[in-house]
Design a protein around this motif. Structure first.
Motif, mmCIF file in Angstrom:
data_model
loop_
_atom_site.group_PDB
_atom_site.id
_atom_site.type_symbol
_atom_site.label_atom_id
_atom_site.label_comp_id
_atom_site.label_asym_id
_atom_site.label_seq_id
_atom_site.Cartn_x
_atom_site.Cartn_y
_atom_site.Cartn_z
ATOM 1 N N ARG A 5 -1.247 8.414 -3.168
ATOM 2 C CA ARG A 5 0.053 7.756 -2.978
ATOM 3 C C ARG A 5 0.303 6.769 -4.134
ATOM 4 O O ARG A 5 1.392 6.748 -4.721
ATOM 5 N N VAL A 56 7.969 -3.533 4.979
ATOM 6 C CA VAL A 56 6.667 -2.867 5.069
ATOM 7 C C VAL A 56 5.637 -3.712 4.331
ATOM 8 O O VAL A 56 4.622 -4.105 4.881
ATOM 9 N N ASN A 60 6.226 -2.334 -1.358
ATOM 10 C CA ASN A 60 7.319 -1.418 -1.053
ATOM 11 C C ASN A 60 8.677 -1.998 -1.443
ATOM 12 O O ASN A 60 9.500 -1.305 -2.035
ATOM 13 N N MET A 63 9.084 -2.068 -5.270
ATOM 14 C CA MET A 63 9.293 -0.714 -5.796
ATOM 15 C C MET A 63 10.702 -0.213 -5.475
ATOM 16 O O MET A 63 11.350 0.429 -6.303
ATOM 17 N N LYS A 64 11.156 -0.499 -4.261
ATOM 18 C CA LYS A 64 12.515 -0.074 -3.886
ATOM 19 C C LYS A 64 13.553 -0.707 -4.815
ATOM 20 O O LYS A 64 14.475 -0.036 -5.273
ATOM 21 N N TYR A 164 2.236 13.234 -4.088
ATOM 22 C CA TYR A 164 2.657 12.893 -2.734
ATOM 23 C C TYR A 164 2.170 13.938 -1.724
ATOM 24 O O TYR A 164 1.815 13.588 -0.595
ATOM 25 N N ASN A 167 -1.323 13.076 -1.020
ATOM 26 C CA ASN A 167 -1.295 11.875 -0.182
ATOM 27 C C ASN A 167 -1.085 12.233 1.283
ATOM 28 O O ASN A 167 -1.771 11.716 2.172
ATOM 29 N N TRP A 168 -0.167 13.176 1.550
ATOM 30 C CA TRP A 168 0.093 13.562 2.944
ATOM 31 C C TRP A 168 -1.103 14.277 3.553
ATOM 32 O O TRP A 168 -1.393 14.095 4.741
ATOM 33 N N ARG A 171 -3.574 11.615 4.425
ATOM 34 C CA ARG A 171 -3.103 10.850 5.593
ATOM 35 C C ARG A 171 -3.237 11.661 6.879
ATOM 36 O O ARG A 171 -3.573 11.123 7.929
ATOM 37 N N TYR A 178 -0.621 10.990 12.743
ATOM 38 C CA TYR A 178 0.308 10.933 11.606
ATOM 39 C C TYR A 178 0.958 12.295 11.372
ATOM 40 O O TYR A 178 0.288 13.299 11.200
ATOM 41 N N ARG A 179 2.272 12.330 11.415
ATOM 42 C CA ARG A 179 3.017 13.551 11.098
ATOM 43 C C ARG A 179 4.437 13.151 10.740
ATOM 44 O O ARG A 179 4.991 12.193 11.292
ATOM 45 N N GLN A 180 5.017 13.818 9.784
ATOM 46 C CA GLN A 180 6.434 13.593 9.454
ATOM 47 C C GLN A 180 6.990 14.878 8.856
ATOM 48 O O GLN A 180 7.007 15.043 7.643
ATOM 49 N N TRP A 181 7.443 15.748 9.765
ATOM 50 C CA TRP A 181 7.813 17.109 9.374
ATOM 51 C C TRP A 181 8.960 17.161 8.388
ATOM 52 O O TRP A 181 8.934 17.952 7.440
ATOM 53 N N PRO B 1 1.209 4.375 16.353
ATOM 54 C CA PRO B 1 2.611 4.231 15.960
ATOM 55 C C PRO B 1 3.219 5.567 15.509
ATOM 56 O O PRO B 1 2.526 6.374 14.911
ATOM 57 N N ASP B 3 4.970 7.693 13.127
ATOM 58 C CA ASP B 3 5.206 7.539 11.690
ATOM 59 C C ASP B 3 6.625 7.894 11.253
ATOM 60 O O ASP B 3 7.090 7.441 10.214
ATOM 61 N N GLU B 4 7.306 8.716 12.069
ATOM 62 C CA GLU B 4 8.692 9.055 11.721
ATOM 63 C C GLU B 4 9.530 7.780 11.683
ATOM 64 O O GLU B 4 10.535 7.701 11.008
ATOM 65 N N ASP B 8 6.957 4.099 5.737
ATOM 66 C CA ASP B 8 6.184 3.230 4.859
ATOM 67 C C ASP B 8 6.010 3.827 3.462
ATOM 68 O O ASP B 8 5.291 3.294 2.643
ATOM 69 N N GLU B 9 6.678 4.973 3.226
ATOM 70 C CA GLU B 9 6.599 5.567 1.892
ATOM 71 C C GLU B 9 7.912 5.347 1.147
ATOM 72 O O GLU B 9 8.916 4.974 1.739
ATOM 73 N N LEU B 10 7.860 5.601 -0.157
ATOM 74 C CA LEU B 10 9.057 5.312 -0.963
ATOM 75 C C LEU B 10 9.996 6.517 -1.081
ATOM 76 O O LEU B 10 9.617 7.617 -0.813
#
Lengths: 215, 10
Positions: A5, A56, A60, A63-64, A164, A167-168, A171, A178-181, B1, B3-4, B8-10
């Motif tokens: 990451r 966060v 973060n 960087m934003k 990235y 990184n996923w 994670r 942890y999941r973010q489809w 928690p 994560d959706e 916490d990512e950019l």
């Protein structure tokens, strides 16, 4: 935050530095797609709306601010700087924004996690980032002499996406639940778009040739 | 928690 990451973010940052170096120092944006840069500015503007409400970490937030600031600065240079704007390949950069923006927005309305304005815009930004490189790749294919900075800029952007993905994977195996489809699938699509470019970039580099893409 | 929701990512 794992090493992939961090390296991904640093590669992304480096790509911006390379592009700004070309624009600010060499005063040229030849071979750079304004369409892609405008799409990135829109991506960051819609994704980082939570900058003051959702904290966060200092990392973060900083960087934003950097990505928001630099993306709009680059667009300003390409549109308004009296020297830089004359180097823009307007006739070659013909991709239409709406062809990417409208489908991404429609998809964000259909597939999102929650139906709130911020959530839909965030999802839209994820979908749009996945395809925002498209006008740049089209322009590269039309450019006869791709200079080193432009080639390296696109390579760094692709490397950032590849990191990235790693990184996923880390994670997924180290963080419980942890999941973010939406992010994962968009990220895989985004990285895949660079496959062809990577192939020719590495091929030309190994043969010590100047980068050129077959049309 | 979930994560959706974390983002916490950019």
């Amino acid at each position: 935050m794992n090493i992939f990451r961090l390296c991904g973010d640093m590669t992304h940052l480096l790509s911006v530095v390379v592009l700004l170096l070309k624009i600010h120092t060499i005063k040229s944006c030849a071979g750079i797609s304004l369409k892609t840069q405008e799409l990135y500015a829109l991506v960051f503007a819609t994704r980082y709306l939570d900058i003051f409400t959702h904290h966060v970490s200092l990392y973060n937030t900083v960087m934003k601010i950097i990505f928001l600031g630099t993306s709009f600065t680059i667009v300003w240079y390409m549109r308004h700087h009296k020297v830089v704007r004359q180097t823009y390949d307007k006739e070659q950069d013909t991709f239409k924004h709406y062809m990417l923006i409208i489908p991404c927005f429609a998809l964000a309305l259909l597939i999102k996690t929650k139906f709130t304005p911020l959530e839909v815009l965030w999802t839209f930004s994820i979908y749009l980032e996945a395809v925002a490189i498209f006008p740049q790749l089209v322009l590269l294919q039309r450019t006869k002499n791709i200079d080193n900075l432009t080639g390296n800029y696109v390579f760094l952007l692709g490397a950032y996406r590849g990191l990235y993905l790693l990184n996923w994977i880390v994670r997924y195996f180290t963080e419980k639940g942890y999941r973010q489809w939406i992010t994962w699938i968009s990220g895989i699509v985004q990285t895949a778009l660079y496959a062809d470019f990577f192939y020719y970039y590495i091929k030309c580099w190994r043969n010590n040739e100047k980068l050129h893409l077959p049309s | 928690p979930d994560d959706e929701d974390e983002k916490d990512e950019l």
